[in-house]
Design a protein around this motif. Structure first.
Motif, short mmCIF file in Angstrom:
data_model
loop_
_atom_site.label_atom_id
_atom_site.label_comp_id
_atom_site.label_asym_id
_atom_site.label_seq_id
_atom_site.Cartn_x
_atom_site.Cartn_y
_atom_site.Cartn_z
N SER A 76 0.83 -1.21 0.00
CA SER A 76 0.00 0.00 0.00
C SER A 76 0.86 1.25 0.00
N ILE A 77 1.94 1.25 0.77
CA ILE A 77 2.84 2.41 0.81
C ILE A 77 3.36 2.71 -0.58
N ARG A 78 3.83 1.68 -1.26
CA ARG A 78 4.38 1.89 -2.61
C ARG A 78 3.29 2.31 -3.60
N LEU A 79 2.13 1.69 -3.49
CA LEU A 79 1.03 2.02 -4.39
C LEU A 79 0.56 3.46 -4.17
N LEU A 80 0.38 3.85 -2.92
CA LEU A 80 -0.13 5.18 -2.62
C LEU A 80 0.87 6.28 -2.96
#
Length: 110
Positions: free
Chosen positions: A38-42
């Motif tokens: 999620s961190i990378r996606l966001l």
């Protein structure tokens, strides 16, 4: 580990039931993977895309929860947990962006 009898029709093999520690460990791994992804996606999305992604996830949690026969309170709790996880991921993603921009600015000044 306790043994349980297989529940498939005609299946009388013995299966091993996971311990609560094994279940907790697997949930921890899933949470860490979800948070990292999620961190990378966001970090790649703007505010509106992030809001749309969050809405899609919450809708998916509701649909999956209903299909599993979860109580309304459990579905709401799962949605709250998802929102907390995404909010934490967004804060960390924003921090990564700040670090990236600070490094790029430093390189430009050299």
């Amino acid at each position: 580990m306790p043994k349980i009898e297989g529940q498939n029709s005609g299946d009388h093999s013995i299966a091993t039931a996971p311990t609560s520690g094994e279940i907790e460990a697997r949930l921890l791994v899933l949470e860490l993977i979800a948070l990292s992804c999620s961190i990378r996606l966001l970090s790649l999305h703007d505010g509106q895309e992030t809001a749309d992604l969050t809405a899609d996830i919450l809708r998916g949690v509701e649909i999956a929860g209903r299909n599993l026969g979860l109580h309304f309170r459990d579905i709401v709790d799962a949605q709250n947990y998802a929102e907390d996880l995404l909010r934490d991921a967004q804060v960390q993603a924003d921090g990564l962006e700040d670090i990236k921009h600070a490094c790029l600015k430093l390189k430009e000044e050299r």
